[in-house]
Design a protein around this motif. Structure first.
Motif, PDB file in Angstrom:
ATOM      1  N   THR A   1       0.839  -1.204   0.000  1.00  0.00           N
ATOM      2  CA  THR A   1       0.000   0.000   0.000  1.00  0.00           C
ATOM      3  C   THR A   1       0.872   1.250   0.000  1.00  0.00           C
ATOM      4  OG1 THR A   1      -1.767  -1.138   1.190  1.00  0.00           O
ATOM      5  CG2 THR A   1      -1.782   1.266   1.260  1.00  0.00           C
ATOM      6  N   THR A   2       1.956   1.212   0.772  1.00  0.00           N
ATOM      7  CA  THR A   2       2.853   2.366   0.861  1.00  0.00           C
ATOM      8  C   THR A   2       3.552   2.636  -0.474  1.00  0.00           C
ATOM      9  OG1 THR A   2       3.215   1.917   3.205  1.00  0.00           O
ATOM     10  CG2 THR A   2       4.808   3.349   2.121  1.00  0.00           C
ATOM     11  N   CYS A   3       3.891   1.564  -1.198  1.00  0.00           N
ATOM     12  CA  CYS A   3       4.477   1.742  -2.543  1.00  0.00           C
ATOM     13  C   CYS A   3       3.554   2.587  -3.417  1.00  0.00           C
ATOM     14  CB  CYS A   3       4.691   0.384  -3.209  1.00  0.00           C
ATOM     15  SG  CYS A   3       6.099  -0.541  -2.609  1.00  0.00           S
ATOM     16  N   THR A   4       2.266   2.251  -3.385  1.00  0.00           N
ATOM     17  CA  THR A   4       1.300   2.977  -4.216  1.00  0.00           C
ATOM     18  C   THR A   4       1.131   4.409  -3.732  1.00  0.00           C
ATOM     19  OG1 THR A   4       0.142   0.860  -4.371  1.00  0.00           O
ATOM     20  CG2 THR A   4      -0.945   2.771  -5.334  1.00  0.00           C
ATOM     21  N   LYS A   5       1.093   4.599  -2.426  1.00  0.00           N
ATOM     22  CA  LYS A   5       0.975   5.954  -1.881  1.00  0.00           C
ATOM     23  C   LYS A   5       2.171   6.815  -2.305  1.00  0.00           C
ATOM     24  CE  LYS A   5      -1.698   5.175   2.367  1.00  0.00           C
ATOM     25  NZ  LYS A   5      -1.684   5.327   3.841  1.00  0.00           N
ATOM     26  N   TYR A   6       3.353   6.220  -2.240  1.00  0.00           N
ATOM     27  CA  TYR A   6       4.584   6.916  -2.635  1.00  0.00           C
ATOM     28  C   TYR A   6       4.518   7.299  -4.110  1.00  0.00           C
ATOM     29  CZ  TYR A   6       9.694   7.562  -3.195  1.00  0.00           C
ATOM     30  OH  TYR A   6      10.950   8.058  -3.467  1.00  0.00           O
ATOM     31  N   ALA A   7       4.048   6.371  -4.936  1.00  0.00           N
ATOM     32  CA  ALA A   7       3.915   6.647  -6.371  1.00  0.00           C
ATOM     33  C   ALA A   7       2.877   7.732  -6.617  1.00  0.00           C
ATOM     34  CB  ALA A   7       3.530   5.366  -7.106  1.00  0.00           C
ATOM     35  N   PHE A   8       1.742   7.630  -5.936  1.00  0.00           N
ATOM     36  CA  PHE A   8       0.648   8.580  -6.102  1.00  0.00           C
ATOM     37  C   PHE A   8       1.071   9.987  -5.672  1.00  0.00           C
ATOM     38  CE2 PHE A   8      -3.417  10.478  -4.517  1.00  0.00           C
ATOM     39  CZ  PHE A   8      -4.072  10.516  -5.731  1.00  0.00           C
ATOM     40  N   HIS A   9       1.808  10.072  -4.561  1.00  0.00           N
ATOM     41  CA  HIS A   9       2.298  11.362  -4.067  1.00  0.00           C
ATOM     42  C   HIS A   9       3.153  12.052  -5.131  1.00  0.00           C
ATOM     43  CE1 HIS A   9       4.174  14.287  -1.304  1.00  0.00           C
ATOM     44  NE2 HIS A   9       5.298  13.989  -1.904  1.00  0.00           N
ATOM     45  N   HIS A  10       4.051  11.289  -5.745  1.00  0.00           N
ATOM     46  CA  HIS A  10       4.926  11.879  -6.759  1.00  0.00           C
ATOM     47  C   HIS A  10       4.197  12.137  -8.073  1.00  0.00           C
ATOM     48  CE1 HIS A  10       8.060  10.521  -3.941  1.00  0.00           C
ATOM     49  NE2 HIS A  10       8.808  11.453  -4.498  1.00  0.00           N
ATOM     50  N   GLN A  11       3.225  11.295  -8.387  1.00  0.00           N
ATOM     51  CA  GLN A  11       2.437  11.511  -9.607  1.00  0.00           C
ATOM     52  C   GLN A  11       1.722  12.859  -9.552  1.00  0.00           C
ATOM     53  OE1 GLN A  11      -1.325   9.321 -10.160  1.00  0.00           O
ATOM     54  NE2 GLN A  11      -0.424   8.496 -12.027  1.00  0.00           N
ATOM     55  N   LYS A  12       1.174  13.206  -8.389  1.00  0.00           N
ATOM     56  CA  LYS A  12       0.472  14.485  -8.229  1.00  0.00           C
ATOM     57  C   LYS A  12       1.417  15.673  -8.420  1.00  0.00           C
ATOM     58  CE  LYS A  12      -1.265  13.769  -4.151  1.00  0.00           C
ATOM     59  NZ  LYS A  12      -2.033  14.024  -2.889  1.00  0.00           N
ATOM     60  N   LYS A  13       2.708  15.426  -8.195  1.00  0.00           N
ATOM     61  CA  LYS A  13       3.682  16.512  -8.310  1.00  0.00           C
ATOM     62  C   LYS A  13       4.417  16.512  -9.645  1.00  0.00           C
ATOM     63  CE  LYS A  13       4.383  16.971  -3.342  1.00  0.00           C
ATOM     64  NZ  LYS A  13       3.812  18.330  -3.294  1.00  0.00           N
ATOM     65  N   GLY A  14       3.928  15.705 -10.597  1.00  0.00           N
ATOM     66  CA  GLY A  14       4.464  15.781 -11.952  1.00  0.00           C
ATOM     67  C   GLY A  14       5.395  14.668 -12.377  1.00  0.00           C
ATOM     68  N   TRP A  15       5.688  13.727 -11.476  1.00  0.00           N
ATOM     69  CA  TRP A  15       6.512  12.582 -11.864  1.00  0.00           C
ATOM     70  C   TRP A  15       5.704  11.595 -12.712  1.00  0.00           C
ATOM     71  CZ3 TRP A  15       8.370  15.148  -7.630  1.00  0.00           C
ATOM     72  CH2 TRP A  15       9.761  15.200  -7.455  1.00  0.00           C
ATOM     73  N   LYS A  16       6.409  10.709 -13.383  1.00  0.00           N
ATOM     74  CA  LYS A  16       5.780   9.632 -14.131  1.00  0.00           C
ATOM     75  C   LYS A  16       6.205   8.312 -13.473  1.00  0.00           C
ATOM     76  CE  LYS A  16       5.231   7.642 -18.757  1.00  0.00           C
ATOM     77  NZ  LYS A  16       5.729   7.635 -20.162  1.00  0.00           N
ATOM     78  N   PRO A  17       5.468   7.891 -12.417  1.00  0.00           N
ATOM     79  CA  PRO A  17       5.875   6.698 -11.672  1.00  0.00           C
ATOM     80  C   PRO A  17       5.357   5.403 -12.294  1.00  0.00           C
ATOM     81  CG  PRO A  17       3.974   7.678 -10.616  1.00  0.00           C
ATOM     82  CD  PRO A  17       4.303   8.550 -11.816  1.00  0.00           C
ATOM     83  N   ALA A  18       5.940   4.286 -11.887  1.00  0.00           N
ATOM     84  CA  ALA A  18       5.491   2.956 -12.295  1.00  0.00           C
ATOM     85  C   ALA A  18       5.791   1.992 -11.156  1.00  0.00           C
ATOM     86  CB  ALA A  18       6.211   2.507 -13.570  1.00  0.00           C
ATOM     87  N   LEU A  19       4.988   0.929 -11.050  1.00  0.00           N
ATOM     88  CA  LEU A  19       5.125  -0.036  -9.965  1.00  0.00           C
ATOM     89  C   LEU A  19       5.489  -1.418 -10.501  1.00  0.00           C
ATOM     90  CD1 LEU A  19       1.963   1.125  -8.018  1.00  0.00           C
ATOM     91  CD2 LEU A  19       4.269   1.171  -7.071  1.00  0.00           C
ATOM     92  N   VAL A  20       6.440  -2.074  -9.826  1.00  0.00           N
ATOM     93  CA  VAL A  20       6.855  -3.424 -10.193  1.00  0.00           C
ATOM     94  C   VAL A  20       6.648  -4.338  -8.985  1.00  0.00           C
ATOM     95  CG1 VAL A  20       8.750  -4.899 -10.949  1.00  0.00           C
ATOM     96  CG2 VAL A  20       8.597  -2.530 -11.787  1.00  0.00           C
TER      97      VAL A  20
END
Length: 473
Positions: free
Chosen positions: A116-135
């Motif tokens: 869950t924390t992986c997704t939260k971390y990705a979501f936090h950065h996505q809102k700030k303009g990053w292009k995250p991905a999860l493996v």
């Protein structure tokens, strides 16, 4: 809130010391013993507590203090600094940069909330303009890929995993390579949760790390882990190059001292804390504001930043104008409580305000903004119409009177030309804060001088400090 009990115990110990007529060795020892007991009961590792007590006694040598020194403030400052030292290893973690591919690997114990924390971390950065991905490189826990897939889909974040492949190293390599080709700039690798004793899983973790060559390894830790935290965190640090810590489940009521121990064991900074199950219940961690809130001293800057997030920009100038006029109505209170409800858990929000209770007024609608019209018969009608007890309405009016009194003390506050909240937080000075704080809280902080020091630590401007000076009063 986790650690709330610890903070309350430390605050009471400092308050009892502040109430003493004379600060001598006996009073100091009693204060430190109470703080030591509170830390140990909260599951902070014994060595950390012992070292902290020793360091404070070295700093606060009452015999060496010249006449005129504010002993209370020196002791309070020493406690504040030592708690900050436990949580701050003195070195920043790796910080991803937009547009440049970074690999971040998550490790942690089973049940720590890592996926869950992986997704939260990705979501936090996505809102700030990053292009995250999860493996998903967790092939040990049944349903791990399904959970990550569900979370990622909901947050609209690309993901990679396999139902067929059993080798987590191969999955991690393929996922990282794929997302690098897709120009993702934040590739997050979720690994299997494990315990210190599971040598095979630790070896797997090392192999995943060697294969993906992460820029940052984040250790995810459940705040309620207790006394085992230090040893468990140290085991992870010995296996992979842990560079940061994220503490989860900070919305619970566990003791939470193990979280402090884990930071010391990994010698890595806490970068985020999880404050709930929802995707946005995830906060950037800043040591000094956190310790300040822990000790009941609040975090005005953080509070203003949160208000800025929920108050629309076009409404900020009007709100600030009303603030400067000291004109506080029930309508303003209702509107701002509605904004506060958007800011996160109420206890968490109100902990940012020095001396404030976490209890809120009832949520019943207000049909008037003029408190002078709020006589007994009117309150009875409001109670009937909202389905509440008359006692609830009366308590709400008492809350209004208390807040109105504080609001009135802000009259004359210099309003930023742009009329935005962030500029206001920078302009807030010790004089205005001293009017807002309850007298007992101001005394506990160390009077105006202590408040100046605290605000300086929290990032207030040098110009503001220069207006009032820093000597003992």
């Amino acid at each position: 809130m986790v650690l709330q009990q610890l903070g309350g115990s430390i605050s009471r110990a400092l308050q009892q010391m502040s109430n003493a007529t004379i600060i001598d060795e006996k009073v100091l020892n009693e204060c430190l013993n109470e703080i030591t007991r509170a830390l140990l009961q909260s599951d902070v590792q014994f060595k950390l507590v012992r070292d902290m007590q020793t360091n404070i006694k070295k700093i606060v040598n009452l015999d060496d203090l010249a006449a005129g020194h504010n002993k209370r403030r020196i002791i309070q400052q020493a406690v504040f600094n030592e708690l900050c030292k436990i949580l701050d290893p003195g070195k920043p973690s790796f910080t991803p940069k937009k547009g440049k591919p970074s690999v971040v690997m998550f490790v942690g114990l089973q049940g720590s909330g890592k996926t869950t924390t992986c997704t939260k971390y990705a979501f936090h950065h996505q809102k700030k303009g990053w292009k995250p991905a999860l493996v998903c490189a967790d092939t040990f826990r049944a349903g791990a890929f399904d959970q990550l897939k569900q979370n990622a889909t909901k947050a609209k974040i690309p993901f990679y995993g396999s139902y067929m492949e059993s080798d987590p190293v191969k999955i991690a390599e393929e996922g990282v390579e794929r997302f690098k080709k897709e120009n993702c700039d934040l590739i997050i690798v979720d690994t299997s949760g494990r315990h210190k004793q599971e040598a095979a899983l630790f070896e797997e973790m090392r192999q995943v790390s060697e294969a993906t060559k992460p820029d940052l390894v984040i250790f995810v830790m459940d705040s309620s882990i207790g006394q085992a935290a230090f040893d468990q965190a140290q085991a992870f640090k010995q296996s992979v190059a842990v560079g940061a810590v994220i503490i989860t489940k900070m919305d619970g009521h566990a003791k939470g001292g193990g979280a402090l121990s884990a930071v010391a064991a990994t010698k890595s900074p806490v970068i985020f804390i999880g404050t709930g199950e929802h995707m946005d219940e995830f906060e950037v961690f800043d040591v000094k504001p956190f310790v300040s809130r822990l000790l009941g001293m609040g975090d005005l800057s953080g509070f203003m930043d949160k208000i800025q997030e929920v108050v629309p920009m076009d409404q900020q100038p009007e709100l600030l104008q009303k603030l400067s006029e000291g004109n506080f109505t029930l309508r303003i209170m209702y509107e701002q409580f509605q904004n506060i409800l958007k800011m996160g858990p109420i206890g968490q929000v109100f902990s940012m305000l020095p001396g404030f209770s976490s209890e809120l007024m009832p949520k019943g609608q207000l049909d008037s903004s003029n408190p002078k019209l709020m006589n007994e018969s009117r309150m009875m009608r409001i109670a009937r119409g909202s389905g509440r007890q008359i006692r609830d309405v009366m308590e709400m009016m008492e809350e209004y009177k208390r807040l109105a009194k504080i609001w009135s003390k802000m009259k004359g506050l210099k309003i930023p030309k742009k009329g935005d909240m962030s500029a206001l937080s920078r302009n807030m000075n010790a004089q205005h804060m001293s009017k807002v704080l309850p007298p007992q809280m101001l005394k506990q902080i160390g009077g105006m001088g202590g408040l100046q020091t605290l605000m300086k630590q929290m990032g207030s401007t040098k110009d503001m400090m220069g207006m009032f000076g820093g000597g003992d009063k």
